[in-house]
Motif scaffolding. Structure first.
Motif, PDB file in Angstrom:
ATOM      1  N   ASP A  33      65.805  79.034  50.496  1.00 15.00           N
ATOM      2  CA  ASP A  33      65.127  79.434  49.257  1.00 15.00           C
ATOM      3  C   ASP A  33      66.109  80.088  48.288  1.00 15.00           C
ATOM      4  N   VAL A  34      67.004  80.907  48.821  1.00 19.78           N
ATOM      5  CA  VAL A  34      68.000  81.581  47.989  1.00 19.78           C
ATOM      6  C   VAL A  34      68.883  80.562  47.285  1.00 19.78           C
ATOM      7  N   VAL A  35      69.279  79.540  48.026  1.00 18.77           N
ATOM      8  CA  VAL A  35      70.127  78.493  47.447  1.00 18.77           C
ATOM      9  C   VAL A  35      69.368  77.733  46.361  1.00 18.77           C
ATOM     10  N   ARG A  36      68.111  77.335  46.659  1.00 12.36           N
ATOM     11  CA  ARG A  36      67.331  76.555  45.699  1.00 12.36           C
ATOM     12  C   ARG A  36      67.060  77.342  44.415  1.00 12.36           C
ATOM     13  N   ALA A  37      66.809  78.641  44.564  1.00  9.69           N
ATOM     14  CA  ALA A  37      66.491  79.470  43.400  1.00  9.69           C
ATOM     15  C   ALA A  37      67.733  79.927  42.647  1.00  9.69           C
ATOM     16  N   LYS A  38      68.922  79.639  43.199  1.00 12.85           N
ATOM     17  CA  LYS A  38      70.181  80.121  42.628  1.00 12.85           C
ATOM     18  C   LYS A  38      70.117  81.637  42.407  1.00 12.85           C
ATOM     19  N   ALA A  39      69.535  82.324  43.396  1.00 13.25           N
ATOM     20  CA  ALA A  39      69.362  83.774  43.327  1.00 13.25           C
ATOM     21  C   ALA A  39      70.694  84.474  43.555  1.00 13.25           C
ATOM     22  N   LYS A  40      70.839  85.651  42.970  1.00 13.91           N
ATOM     23  CA  LYS A  40      72.040  86.457  43.197  1.00 13.91           C
ATOM     24  C   LYS A  40      71.873  87.156  44.541  1.00 13.91           C
ATOM     25  N   GLU A  42      74.786  87.646  58.213  1.00 15.51           N
ATOM     26  CA  GLU A  42      74.011  87.016  57.145  1.00 15.51           C
ATOM     27  C   GLU A  42      74.907  86.295  56.137  1.00 15.51           C
ATOM     28  N   ILE A  43      76.160  86.693  56.065  1.00 15.89           N
ATOM     29  CA  ILE A  43      77.120  85.965  55.224  1.00 15.89           C
ATOM     30  C   ILE A  43      77.200  84.515  55.703  1.00 15.89           C
ATOM     31  N   ASP A  44      77.404  84.340  56.994  1.00  8.85           N
ATOM     32  CA  ASP A  44      77.525  83.007  57.563  1.00  8.85           C
ATOM     33  C   ASP A  44      76.217  82.228  57.470  1.00  8.85           C
ATOM     34  N   TYR A  45      75.099  82.931  57.641  1.00  8.28           N
ATOM     35  CA  TYR A  45      73.810  82.256  57.566  1.00  8.28           C
ATOM     36  C   TYR A  45      73.574  81.707  56.162  1.00  8.28           C
ATOM     37  N   ALA A  46      73.937  82.494  55.144  1.00  6.62           N
ATOM     38  CA  ALA A  46      73.781  82.031  53.763  1.00  6.62           C
ATOM     39  C   ALA A  46      74.707  80.853  53.474  1.00  6.62           C
ATOM     40  N   VAL A  47      75.943  80.959  53.926  1.00  5.73           N
ATOM     41  CA  VAL A  47      76.910  79.877  53.708  1.00  5.73           C
ATOM     42  C   VAL A  47      76.453  78.601  54.419  1.00  5.73           C
ATOM     43  N   ALA A  48      75.904  78.744  55.620  1.00 16.28           N
ATOM     44  CA  ALA A  48      75.410  77.580  56.362  1.00 16.28           C
ATOM     45  C   ALA A  48      74.278  76.884  55.619  1.00 16.28           C
ATOM     46  N   ALA A  49      73.523  77.665  54.828  1.00 15.69           N
ATOM     47  CA  ALA A  49      72.422  77.093  54.050  1.00 15.69           C
ATOM     48  C   ALA A  49      72.903  76.474  52.742  1.00 15.69           C
ATOM     49  N   GLY A  50      74.188  76.694  52.412  1.00 16.03           N
ATOM     50  CA  GLY A  50      74.742  76.088  51.203  1.00 16.03           C
ATOM     51  C   GLY A  50      75.080  77.048  50.090  1.00 16.03           C
ATOM     52  N   TYR A  51      74.999  78.362  50.361  1.00 10.62           N
ATOM     53  CA  TYR A  51      75.330  79.337  49.321  1.00 10.62           C
ATOM     54  C   TYR A  51      76.843  79.534  49.285  1.00 10.62           C
ATOM     55  N   PRO A  52      77.474  79.483  48.104  1.00 10.67           N
ATOM     56  CA  PRO A  52      78.935  79.644  48.023  1.00 10.67           C
ATOM     57  C   PRO A  52      79.363  81.057  48.454  1.00 10.67           C
ATOM     58  N   GLU A  53      80.259  81.129  49.431  1.00  7.50           N
ATOM     59  CA  GLU A  53      80.670  82.439  49.936  1.00  7.50           C
ATOM     60  C   GLU A  53      81.301  83.294  48.843  1.00  7.50           C
ATOM     61  N   LYS A  54      82.010  82.686  47.912  1.00  4.88           N
ATOM     62  CA  LYS A  54      82.672  83.446  46.843  1.00  4.88           C
ATOM     63  C   LYS A  54      81.674  84.143  45.928  1.00  4.88           C
ATOM     64  N   PHE A  99      62.303  86.274  59.721  1.00  3.27           N
ATOM     65  CA  PHE A  99      62.486  84.843  59.933  1.00  3.27           C
ATOM     66  C   PHE A  99      63.797  84.616  60.683  1.00  3.27           C
ATOM     67  N   ALA A 100      63.914  83.453  61.277  1.00  3.95           N
ATOM     68  CA  ALA A 100      65.135  83.076  61.983  1.00  3.95           C
ATOM     69  C   ALA A 100      65.982  82.197  61.075  1.00  3.95           C
ATOM     70  N   ALA A 101      67.233  82.575  60.884  1.00  5.29           N
ATOM     71  CA  ALA A 101      68.154  81.734  60.127  1.00  5.29           C
ATOM     72  C   ALA A 101      68.373  80.432  60.888  1.00  5.29           C
ATOM     73  N   VAL A 102      68.657  79.372  60.155  1.00  2.00           N
ATOM     74  CA  VAL A 102      68.932  78.068  60.774  1.00  2.00           C
ATOM     75  C   VAL A 102      70.399  77.721  60.543  1.00  2.00           C
ATOM     76  N   VAL A 103      71.123  77.516  61.621  1.00  2.16           N
ATOM     77  CA  VAL A 103      72.540  77.153  61.550  1.00  2.16           C
ATOM     78  C   VAL A 103      72.748  75.892  62.385  1.00  2.16           C
ATOM     79  N   ASP A 104      73.284  74.854  61.760  1.00  4.61           N
ATOM     80  CA  ASP A 104      73.502  73.568  62.445  1.00  4.61           C
ATOM     81  C   ASP A 104      72.230  73.061  63.101  1.00  4.61           C
ATOM     82  N   GLY A 105      71.122  73.266  62.411  1.00  2.00           N
ATOM     83  CA  GLY A 105      69.844  72.759  62.893  1.00  2.00           C
ATOM     84  C   GLY A 105      69.165  73.607  63.949  1.00  2.00           C
ATOM     85  N   GLU A 106      69.779  74.730  64.338  1.00  2.00           N
ATOM     86  CA  GLU A 106      69.201  75.591  65.373  1.00  2.00           C
ATOM     87  C   GLU A 106      68.828  76.953  64.807  1.00  2.00           C
TER      88      GLU A 106
END
Length: 293
Positions: free
Chosen positions: A154-161, A170-182, A228-235
């Protein structure tokens, strides 16, 4: 508590102790490290009648409270279990979270009692008792959750800050979902995250369900989302925290496990953790073996 980035760096552990308290406790641990004899750890600790616990000064896992008392879910659990193992006294040794495993293996303390998350990287360095709790993630958002943020996707889709804490997984979880780490805003802890959301500097701060729900309790501008449970590599990722021991101290770890399983079965474990904000949803049947995979 507790936690490491999937890449193996430090996760969600900020030292909340005052400098003086940390220094005093650290000095106490350092003073005894050269006198630790070799041999069976359980027998040695029974003889000494004291166990030194490595803590990282994080509420609610292991910390010194406003009255100067050593407390937290892990230390309170340690007091009960080690007493039943014939060890009457627990001595806190405060350190920064990154130093807990190195300090344990260099004998600065006997056990890590910090609600430490159990994962594959750590299992290569220490052995764990079975976890006393499991934990999901949650977001701190503005009241009413105007951007409808419930998952990292949802964060990625909404382009939320997006913000989270220094070294949080949570850094890795966000990046796994497609959020730019930078683009991730890194803050000191959940209190800084709450302030950032309330002021509008960020749209969302990610942390554990326990810490987010506790920190927003008195806020008029922010709320915590449902866990909620983060999803990483489908798990789905469900974390669990437990006590860490030196790899040679299997007898001590096994004796500790016997007691913690009795407490899980009787409900005593939940009664100890509940005052620190844990709910029945955070009680777990996960094993260290499962989390080490």
């Amino acid at each position: 508590m507790a936690r490491t980035r999937l890449t193996g760096s430090i996760r969600r552990r900020t030292v909340l102790l005052g400098t003086a308290a940390a220094g005093a406790l650290g000095a106490a641990g350092a003073a005894g490290c050269s006198r630790v004899p070799s041999g069976d750890a359980l027998a040695r600790l029974k003889s000494q009648r004291t166990v030194r616990l490595g803590i990282a000064g994080e509420v609610p896992y292991g910390y010194v409270d406003d009255q100067g008392e050593f407390t937290g879910e892990a230390p309170e659990l340690a007091r009960v279990i080690f007493k039943r193992l014939g060890i009457d006294s627990v001595q806190p040794v405060a350190t920064d979270f990154a130093s807990l495993i190195p300090g344990l293996n260099s004998q600065q303390f006997d056990v890590v009692s910090a609600g430490m998350y159990i994962n594959k990287e750590r299992c290569e360095q220490v052995i764990f008792a079975d976890p006393e709790y499991q934990m999901l993630d949650s977001f701190i958002v503005r009241k009413g959750n105007p951007k409808n943020l419930h998952t990292y996707e949802d964060v990625v889709r909404a382009k939320a800050k997006f913000a989270t804490g220094t070294g949080y997984a949570e850094i890795d979880y966000a990046v796994a979902a497609g959020y730019p780490e930078k683009d991730i805003v890194i803050l000191q802890d959940q209190v800084a995250g709450l302030n950032a959301v309330e002021s509008g500097r960020v749209d969302v701060f990610a942390g554990t369900a326990l810490t987010t729900r506790e920190v927003v309790k008195k806020s008029r501008k922010a709320e915590a989302t449902e866990p909620f449970a983060a999803v990483v590599d489908g798990e789905k990722k469900i974390d669990g925290g437990g006590f860490a021991f030196r790899p040679t101290d299997t007898e001590l770890r096994d004796a500790f496990n016997v007691e913690i399983h009795k407490m899980k079965k009787s409900g005593e474990l939940f009664r100890i953790l509940r005052p620190f904000g844990f709910t029945k949803n955070e009680m777990t049947a996960l094993t260290a073996e499962e989390l080490c995979r």
